[in-house]
Scaffold this motif. Structure first.
Motif, PDB file in Angstrom:
ATOM      1  N   ALA A   1      43.689  78.131  28.768  1.00  0.00           N
ATOM      2  CA  ALA A   1      43.679  78.989  29.950  1.00  0.00           C
ATOM      3  C   ALA A   1      45.092  79.328  30.394  1.00  0.00           C
ATOM      4  O   ALA A   1      45.392  80.474  30.754  1.00  0.00           O
ATOM      5  CB  ALA A   1      42.919  78.303  31.089  1.00  0.00           C
TER       6      ALA A   1
ATOM      7  N   SER B   1      31.321  77.555  35.269  1.00  0.00           N
ATOM      8  CA  SER B   1      32.727  77.741  35.617  1.00  0.00           C
ATOM      9  C   SER B   1      33.104  79.213  35.689  1.00  0.00           C
ATOM     10  O   SER B   1      33.823  79.635  36.599  1.00  0.00           O
ATOM     11  CB  SER B   1      33.615  77.022  34.592  1.00  0.00           C
ATOM     12  N   ILE B   2      32.631  80.009  34.725  1.00  0.00           N
ATOM     13  CA  ILE B   2      32.930  81.446  34.740  1.00  0.00           C
ATOM     14  C   ILE B   2      32.309  82.108  35.967  1.00  0.00           C
ATOM     15  O   ILE B   2      32.939  82.946  36.628  1.00  0.00           O
ATOM     16  CB  ILE B   2      32.436  82.100  33.444  1.00  0.00           C
TER      17      ILE B   2
ATOM     18  N   GLN C   1      37.877  77.648  45.734  1.00  0.00           N
ATOM     19  CA  GLN C   1      38.845  78.452  44.993  1.00  0.00           C
ATOM     20  C   GLN C   1      39.013  79.832  45.625  1.00  0.00           C
ATOM     21  O   GLN C   1      40.120  80.376  45.665  1.00  0.00           O
ATOM     22  CB  GLN C   1      38.399  78.599  43.536  1.00  0.00           C
TER      23      GLN C   1
ATOM     24  N   THR D   1      40.945  73.123  26.941  1.00  0.00           N
ATOM     25  CA  THR D   1      40.552  74.281  27.755  1.00  0.00           C
ATOM     26  C   THR D   1      41.644  74.643  28.750  1.00  0.00           C
ATOM     27  O   THR D   1      41.959  75.822  28.951  1.00  0.00           O
ATOM     28  CB  THR D   1      39.242  73.977  28.500  1.00  0.00           C
TER      29      THR D   1
ATOM     30  N   GLN E   1      43.360  77.290  38.340  1.00  0.00           N
ATOM     31  CA  GLN E   1      42.123  76.931  39.022  1.00  0.00           C
ATOM     32  C   GLN E   1      41.007  76.588  38.053  1.00  0.00           C
ATOM     33  O   GLN E   1      40.018  75.966  38.438  1.00  0.00           O
ATOM     34  CB  GLN E   1      41.676  78.074  39.944  1.00  0.00           C
ATOM     35  N   LEU E   2      41.162  77.007  36.790  1.00  0.00           N
ATOM     36  CA  LEU E   2      40.128  76.662  35.811  1.00  0.00           C
ATOM     37  C   LEU E   2      39.999  75.156  35.678  1.00  0.00           C
ATOM     38  O   LEU E   2      38.897  74.614  35.544  1.00  0.00           O
ATOM     39  CB  LEU E   2      40.454  77.299  34.461  1.00  0.00           C
TER      40      LEU E   2
ATOM     41  N   LEU F   1      38.108  73.994  38.619  1.00  0.00           N
ATOM     42  CA  LEU F   1      36.693  74.327  38.469  1.00  0.00           C
ATOM     43  C   LEU F   1      35.988  73.323  37.563  1.00  0.00           C
ATOM     44  O   LEU F   1      34.862  72.896  37.835  1.00  0.00           O
ATOM     45  CB  LEU F   1      36.549  75.742  37.907  1.00  0.00           C
ATOM     46  N   LEU F   2      36.641  72.933  36.473  1.00  0.00           N
ATOM     47  CA  LEU F   2      36.040  71.952  35.569  1.00  0.00           C
ATOM     48  C   LEU F   2      35.885  70.605  36.267  1.00  0.00           C
ATOM     49  O   LEU F   2      34.895  69.897  36.060  1.00  0.00           O
ATOM     50  CB  LEU F   2      36.901  71.808  34.319  1.00  0.00           C
TER      51      LEU F   2
ATOM     52  N   LEU G   1      34.372  81.109  39.008  1.00  0.00           N
ATOM     53  CA  LEU G   1      35.645  81.835  39.035  1.00  0.00           C
ATOM     54  C   LEU G   1      35.430  83.296  39.402  1.00  0.00           C
ATOM     55  O   LEU G   1      36.225  83.881  40.153  1.00  0.00           O
ATOM     56  CB  LEU G   1      36.322  81.726  37.668  1.00  0.00           C
TER      57      LEU G   1
ATOM     58  N   GLY H   1      44.521  80.946  36.635  1.00  0.00           N
ATOM     59  CA  GLY H   1      44.479  80.153  35.414  1.00  0.00           C
ATOM     60  C   GLY H   1      44.478  78.666  35.692  1.00  0.00           C
ATOM     61  O   GLY H   1      43.736  77.892  35.067  1.00  0.00           O
TER      62      GLY H   1
END
Length: 321
Positions: A299, A105-106, A195, A295, A249-250, A253-254, A109, A247
């Motif tokens: 975030a 995920s990081i 993203q 999470t 979008q996290l 992403l997950l 992003l 933020g």
């Protein structure tokens, strides 16, 4: 107590009902799902007595409200019970897989931010030119491309013929940094492309709106260099809503990591969730869901902190005029 601290404490207090709401929804969905977990574990040929005994052992014979209170009480302590299939501690299973999903995920992003900022700025500065048209077409393609299809395409084009990237699996950066980069790059691209496209369009649109503001015309009237006006003032104001979306979008992403981990065979949280759904492993599903909720809340709290630092009007709450 400073205004900023009061602002952050208020945001933190709001997180409590959000997490409680997520726990209620997760627990009720599991309860309303057809099928008896005890029957599923023992098989259709198991006797009714054996099924009832297992239900008592798992606590499934208790009223729903009692089960929910017990779930929340233990979840608040980081205890999500045992897997119905493997009898492992759910918390231990999550801790084993969190590093893989976090790394993916990081990286996704990071790719989204690194790609979107220069492309979005160029698209805004060169509005109507070839570079702007290319950025808009690229953003449209990025949003429209499913991440699982892009992942398979990356495997066929790069992993299979070049043999420089592994087809399945992921190496953690703590184990081997070089292998971690090669094993994470392709799935991160598949995860972060959509993203990146969204952030590109948002940043470009924000900059174009800011360029129409009065302070830009005033700066130009005073002879301030256009480059300085664009990259110092316009970009600074346009990036604020983009930070908020980053933020948010996290969570996306997950969600996308669930599919990407399946395509690339990554032993992360998403793959664990899919296996738990197929096996009707309710404790694991609840643990994964609550982890994602925590999470997401964390975030958003981090985004609020950054937003309050970048825009004093947020932390002042409009009290000083």
């Amino acid at each position: 107590m400073s205004r900023l601290l009061r602002y952050l404490l208020g945001r933190l207090l709001w997180a409590i009902p959000v997490l409680l709401g997520a726990s209620v929804v997760t627990f009720m969905i599991m309860q309303l799902t057809p099928g008896d977990p005890a029957r599923f574990i023992l098989g259709q040929r198991a006797s009714q007595e054996a099924v009832m005994e297992l239900r008592r052992e798992l606590g499934l014979h208790q009223p729903i409200f009692v089960q929910y209170v017990d779930f929340v009480f233990h979840a608040a302590q980081g205890d999500f019970g045992q897997s119905l299939q493997t009898r492992e501690e759910v918390t231990a299973m999550l801790l084993q897989r969190i590093p893989y999903t976090a790394q993916l995920s990081i990286a996704g992003l990071l790719i989204a931010v690194v790609v979107s900022f220069p492309v979005g700025v160029i698209g805004a500065v060169r509005e109507g030119e070839a570079a702007d048209h290319a950025s808009r077409v690229g953003a449209l393609l990025g949003i429209s491309t499913p991440n699982f299809w892009l992942g398979l395409l990356l495997i066929l084009v790069f992993a299979v013929p070049l043999e420089a990237f592994p087809i399945f699996g992921m190496t953690l950066v703590t184990e081997d940094p070089i292998a971690a980069v090669t094993s994470t790059l392709l799935p991160a691209i598949a995860l972060g492309t959509a993203q990146a496209a969204l952030l590109t369009r948002l940043l470009r649109g924000g900059m174009l709106d800011e360029m129409q503001e009065g302070y830009v015309r005033t700066a130009r009237a005073y002879g301030i260099d256009n480059r300085e006006t664009t990259y110092v003032y316009v970009l600074k104001n346009a990036v604020l809503p983009t930070i908020t979306v980053i933020g948010l979008q996290l969570g996306a992403l997950l969600g996308g990591a669930v599919i990407v981990e399946q395509v690339f065979g990554i032993p992360g949280i998403g793959r664990l969730a899919i296996q738990a759904i197929f096996n009707k492993d309710f404790p694991v599903i609840q643990g994964v869901t609550m982890l994602v909720a925590v999470t997401f809340v964390a975030a958003n709290l981090l985004v609020d902190v950054l937003y309050a630092q970048l825009d004093p009007r947020i932390r002042l709450g409009g009290s000083e005029r």
